[in-house]
Design a protein around this motif. Sequence first.
Motif, PDB file in Angstrom:
ATOM      1  N   SER A 140       0.870  -1.173   0.000  1.00  0.00           N
ATOM      2  CA  SER A 140       0.000   0.000   0.000  1.00  0.00           C
ATOM      3  C   SER A 140       0.907   1.222   0.000  1.00  0.00           C
ATOM      4  N   THR A 141       0.310   2.382   0.051  1.00  0.00           N
ATOM      5  CA  THR A 141       1.123   3.594   0.124  1.00  0.00           C
ATOM      6  C   THR A 141       1.893   3.651   1.440  1.00  0.00           C
ATOM      7  N   GLY A 142       1.401   2.944   2.458  1.00  0.00           N
ATOM      8  CA  GLY A 142       2.028   3.012   3.774  1.00  0.00           C
ATOM      9  C   GLY A 142       2.991   1.899   4.115  1.00  0.00           C
ATOM     10  N   GLY A 143       2.919   0.771   3.389  1.00  0.00           N
ATOM     11  CA  GLY A 143       3.789  -0.329   3.770  1.00  0.00           C
ATOM     12  C   GLY A 143       3.681  -1.527   2.863  1.00  0.00           C
ATOM     13  N   VAL A 144       4.310  -2.617   3.315  1.00  0.00           N
ATOM     14  CA  VAL A 144       4.420  -3.807   2.491  1.00  0.00           C
ATOM     15  C   VAL A 144       4.414  -5.047   3.384  1.00  0.00           C
ATOM     16  N   LEU A 145       3.832  -6.112   2.884  1.00  0.00           N
ATOM     17  CA  LEU A 145       3.927  -7.418   3.530  1.00  0.00           C
ATOM     18  C   LEU A 145       4.922  -8.224   2.722  1.00  0.00           C
ATOM     19  N   LEU A 146       6.005  -8.653   3.377  1.00  0.00           N
ATOM     20  CA  LEU A 146       7.000  -9.416   2.638  1.00  0.00           C
ATOM     21  C   LEU A 146       7.328 -10.706   3.361  1.00  0.00           C
ATOM     22  N   GLU A 147       7.922 -11.600   2.606  1.00  0.00           N
ATOM     23  CA  GLU A 147       8.372 -12.894   3.116  1.00  0.00           C
ATOM     24  C   GLU A 147       9.880 -12.947   2.939  1.00  0.00           C
ATOM     25  N   SER A 148      10.568 -13.372   3.990  1.00  0.00           N
ATOM     26  CA  SER A 148      12.026 -13.427   3.957  1.00  0.00           C
ATOM     27  C   SER A 148      12.508 -14.696   4.639  1.00  0.00           C
ATOM     28  N   GLU A 149      13.533 -15.317   4.073  1.00  0.00           N
ATOM     29  CA  GLU A 149      14.141 -16.478   4.712  1.00  0.00           C
ATOM     30  C   GLU A 149      15.015 -16.054   5.888  1.00  0.00           C
ATOM     31  N   THR A 150      15.459 -14.810   5.886  1.00  0.00           N
ATOM     32  CA  THR A 150      16.262 -14.281   6.977  1.00  0.00           C
ATOM     33  C   THR A 150      15.344 -13.752   8.075  1.00  0.00           C
ATOM     34  N   PRO A 151      15.526 -14.177   9.308  1.00  0.00           N
ATOM     35  CA  PRO A 151      14.689 -13.662  10.393  1.00  0.00           C
ATOM     36  C   PRO A 151      14.885 -12.150  10.576  1.00  0.00           C
ATOM     37  N   LEU A 152      13.785 -11.449  10.738  1.00  0.00           N
ATOM     38  CA  LEU A 152      13.800 -10.008  10.986  1.00  0.00           C
ATOM     39  C   LEU A 152      13.114  -9.749  12.324  1.00  0.00           C
ATOM     40  N   SER A 153      13.374  -8.595  12.897  1.00  0.00           N
ATOM     41  CA  SER A 153      12.804  -8.249  14.198  1.00  0.00           C
ATOM     42  C   SER A 153      11.974  -6.985  14.095  1.00  0.00           C
ATOM     43  N   ALA A 154      10.909  -6.912  14.877  1.00  0.00           N
ATOM     44  CA  ALA A 154      10.120  -5.688  14.950  1.00  0.00           C
ATOM     45  C   ALA A 154      11.040  -4.543  15.336  1.00  0.00           C
ATOM     46  N   GLY A 155      10.907  -3.437  14.631  1.00  0.00           N
ATOM     47  CA  GLY A 155      11.745  -2.273  14.869  1.00  0.00           C
ATOM     48  C   GLY A 155      12.975  -2.204  13.978  1.00  0.00           C
ATOM     49  N   GLN A 156      13.274  -3.299  13.273  1.00  0.00           N
ATOM     50  CA  GLN A 156      14.449  -3.342  12.399  1.00  0.00           C
ATOM     51  C   GLN A 156      14.215  -2.479  11.169  1.00  0.00           C
ATOM     52  N   ARG A 157      15.224  -1.693  10.807  1.00  0.00           N
ATOM     53  CA  ARG A 157      15.163  -0.841   9.615  1.00  0.00           C
ATOM     54  C   ARG A 157      15.732  -1.630   8.444  1.00  0.00           C
ATOM     55  N   ILE A 158      14.986  -1.659   7.344  1.00  0.00           N
ATOM     56  CA  ILE A 158      15.412  -2.363   6.135  1.00  0.00           C
ATOM     57  C   ILE A 158      15.182  -1.455   4.928  1.00  0.00           C
ATOM     58  N   HIS A 159      15.641  -1.896   3.761  1.00  0.00           N
ATOM     59  CA  HIS A 159      15.368  -1.222   2.494  1.00  0.00           C
ATOM     60  C   HIS A 159      14.877  -2.285   1.517  1.00  0.00           C
ATOM     61  N   ILE A 160      13.894  -1.940   0.730  1.00  0.00           N
ATOM     62  CA  ILE A 160      13.344  -2.845  -0.275  1.00  0.00           C
ATOM     63  C   ILE A 160      13.478  -2.175  -1.631  1.00  0.00           C
ATOM     64  N   ARG A 161      14.098  -2.887  -2.589  1.00  0.00           N
ATOM     65  CA  ARG A 161      14.228  -2.327  -3.933  1.00  0.00           C
ATOM     66  C   ARG A 161      12.967  -2.682  -4.714  1.00  0.00           C
ATOM     67  N   LEU A 162      12.173  -1.658  -4.997  1.00  0.00           N
ATOM     68  CA  LEU A 162      10.938  -1.839  -5.755  1.00  0.00           C
ATOM     69  C   LEU A 162      11.136  -1.338  -7.171  1.00  0.00           C
ATOM     70  N   ALA A 163      10.568  -2.064  -8.142  1.00  0.00           N
ATOM     71  CA  ALA A 163      10.721  -1.718  -9.549  1.00  0.00           C
ATOM     72  C   ALA A 163      10.396  -0.244  -9.779  1.00  0.00           C
ATOM     73  N   GLU A 164      11.276   0.408 -10.489  1.00  0.00           N
ATOM     74  CA  GLU A 164      11.133   1.805 -10.882  1.00  0.00           C
ATOM     75  C   GLU A 164      11.242   2.794  -9.721  1.00  0.00           C
ATOM     76  N   LEU A 165      11.262   2.302  -8.483  1.00  0.00           N
ATOM     77  CA  LEU A 165      11.288   3.200  -7.331  1.00  0.00           C
ATOM     78  C   LEU A 165      12.631   3.205  -6.614  1.00  0.00           C
ATOM     79  N   GLY A 166      13.460   2.197  -6.871  1.00  0.00           N
ATOM     80  CA  GLY A 166      14.744   2.097  -6.191  1.00  0.00           C
ATOM     81  C   GLY A 166      14.589   1.567  -4.776  1.00  0.00           C
ATOM     82  N   LEU A 167      15.576   1.868  -3.923  1.00  0.00           N
ATOM     83  CA  LEU A 167      15.553   1.400  -2.540  1.00  0.00           C
ATOM     84  C   LEU A 167      14.597   2.259  -1.718  1.00  0.00           C
TER      85      LEU A 167
END
Length: 107
Positions: free
Chosen positions: A46-73
């Motif tokens: 959505s405009t506010g966020g994303v639901l993703l699946e990752s094999e690497t465990p992530l933690s609430a509060g962790q800052r990440i970057h997602i490369r989206l087509a045409e939008l970059g990181l």
Amino acid sequence: MPTALQPEDMVPKQDARLAERMELYTEAEGLLTENQTESVRVHNMSTGGVLLESETPLSAGQRIHIRLAELGLVPAVVMWASEALYGCQFETPLSQSDVDVALASDP
């Protein structure tokens, strides 16, 4: 005397989502730490966020970057985790046109 539950009583009173989620099943690159990049599966966005699946465990509060087509990181923060699924909030909301571009690039 207790009253019977009505269907509206079963719906959460407050939904933390601020925008409608659009289904988007695609692979994206996730920069999960400063040195770790991996392929993640985007389930919806959505405009506010994303639901993703990752094999690497992530933690609430962790800052990440997602490369989206045409939008970059796009920087995001993990808000919740459930096994390999992660609800992430974009640090700066996307415009609806940005979401439309990402949806249009979904193979």
